[in-house]
Design a protein around this motif. Structure first.
Motif, PDB file in Angstrom:
ATOM      1  N   ASP A 124      20.489  55.886  51.190  1.00  0.00           N
ATOM      2  CA  ASP A 124      20.346  54.496  51.982  1.00  0.00           C
ATOM      3  C   ASP A 124      20.053  52.944  52.417  1.00  0.00           C
ATOM      4  OD1 ASP A 124      19.110  57.113  53.845  1.00  0.00           O
ATOM      5  OD2 ASP A 124      16.867  56.828  52.455  1.00  0.00           O
ATOM      6  N   GLU A 125      19.604  52.631  51.094  1.00  0.00           N
ATOM      7  CA  GLU A 125      20.311  51.420  50.534  1.00  0.00           C
ATOM      8  C   GLU A 125      21.406  50.474  51.318  1.00  0.00           C
ATOM      9  OE1 GLU A 125      20.075  47.587  47.272  1.00  0.00           O
ATOM     10  OE2 GLU A 125      18.811  49.888  47.137  1.00  0.00           O
ATOM     11  N   LEU A 126      22.142  51.885  50.710  1.00  0.00           N
ATOM     12  CA  LEU A 126      23.876  51.132  50.868  1.00  0.00           C
ATOM     13  C   LEU A 126      24.219  50.899  52.487  1.00  0.00           C
ATOM     14  CD1 LEU A 126      25.862  53.383  48.347  1.00  0.00           C
ATOM     15  CD2 LEU A 126      25.742  50.975  48.258  1.00  0.00           C
ATOM     16  N   VAL A 127      23.570  51.827  52.869  1.00  0.00           N
ATOM     17  CA  VAL A 127      23.971  52.170  54.691  1.00  0.00           C
ATOM     18  C   VAL A 127      23.097  51.234  55.200  1.00  0.00           C
ATOM     19  CG1 VAL A 127      22.956  53.766  56.565  1.00  0.00           C
ATOM     20  CG2 VAL A 127      24.122  54.926  54.618  1.00  0.00           C
ATOM     21  N   ARG A 128      21.877  50.271  54.831  1.00  0.00           N
ATOM     22  CA  ARG A 128      21.505  49.096  55.394  1.00  0.00           C
ATOM     23  C   ARG A 128      22.296  48.681  55.283  1.00  0.00           C
ATOM     24  NH1 ARG A 128      16.580  52.333  53.360  1.00  0.00           N
ATOM     25  NH2 ARG A 128      16.898  50.776  51.543  1.00  0.00           N
ATOM     26  N   GLU A 129      22.647  48.219  54.165  1.00  0.00           N
ATOM     27  CA  GLU A 129      23.352  47.005  53.965  1.00  0.00           C
ATOM     28  C   GLU A 129      24.877  46.594  54.109  1.00  0.00           C
ATOM     29  OE1 GLU A 129      23.858  46.053  49.657  1.00  0.00           O
ATOM     30  OE2 GLU A 129      21.464  46.145  49.225  1.00  0.00           O
ATOM     31  N   HIS A 130      25.111  48.021  54.503  1.00  0.00           N
ATOM     32  CA  HIS A 130      26.916  47.601  55.381  1.00  0.00           C
ATOM     33  C   HIS A 130      26.910  48.576  56.564  1.00  0.00           C
ATOM     34  CE1 HIS A 130      27.735  45.843  51.094  1.00  0.00           C
ATOM     35  NE2 HIS A 130      27.218  47.041  50.643  1.00  0.00           N
ATOM     36  N   GLY A 131      25.566  49.267  57.251  1.00  0.00           N
ATOM     37  CA  GLY A 131      26.083  49.884  58.319  1.00  0.00           C
ATOM     38  C   GLY A 131      27.242  50.646  58.385  1.00  0.00           C
ATOM     39  N   ASP A 132      27.996  51.028  59.388  1.00  0.00           N
ATOM     40  CA  ASP A 132      28.859  51.499  59.964  1.00  0.00           C
ATOM     41  C   ASP A 132      30.400  51.206  58.749  1.00  0.00           C
ATOM     42  OD1 ASP A 132      29.660  48.755  60.471  1.00  0.00           O
ATOM     43  OD2 ASP A 132      30.062  49.772  62.786  1.00  0.00           O
ATOM     44  N   LYS A 133      30.446  50.754  57.906  1.00  0.00           N
ATOM     45  CA  LYS A 133      31.593  50.345  56.834  1.00  0.00           C
ATOM     46  C   LYS A 133      30.904  51.600  55.661  1.00  0.00           C
ATOM     47  CE  LYS A 133      31.657  45.866  57.268  1.00  0.00           C
ATOM     48  NZ  LYS A 133      31.668  44.122  57.028  1.00  0.00           N
TER      49      LYS A 133
END
Length: 104
Positions: free
Chosen positions: A1-10
């Protein structure tokens, strides 16, 4: 979840089922996850995943069904999928991919 929050669609998160034979309810959890995804899409799948793994009482058929309902899925349809062992072809493909990568 944290990675998705920080990097979004990347970031792209891909889930593959590999229910281990020593885990009594792993196959049922995989079947239920696929049924929830069928009913509620990817958002439902991830809501199911989160609800199931948040349970501290252990994984049982009842906790699997409860997590499916929490994710917005029909309990009756998930129960039917579990009884019929629906979605096993997709799960077997994931297991074969894991075996090929030696992820066991």
């Amino acid at each position: 979840d944290e990675l998705v929050r920080e990097h979004g669609d990347k970031v792209k998160v891909v889930w593959r089922h590999n229910p281990l034979p020593f885990h009594k309810e792993a196959e049922a959890a995989a079947i239920a996850a696929e049924e929830v995804k069928k009913q509620k899409g990817n958002a439902g799948f991830w809501a199911f995943h989160k609800a199931l793994f948040a349970s501290q009482s252990g994984m049982t058929r009842d906790t699997i069904l409860a997590a499916a309902v929490t994710a917005g899925a029909s309990r009756a349809k998930v129960q039917a999928a579990l009884d019929a062992k629906s979605h096993m072809s997709a799960i077997e493909l994931d297991k074969a991919a894991a075996k090929k990568l030696s992820l066991h």
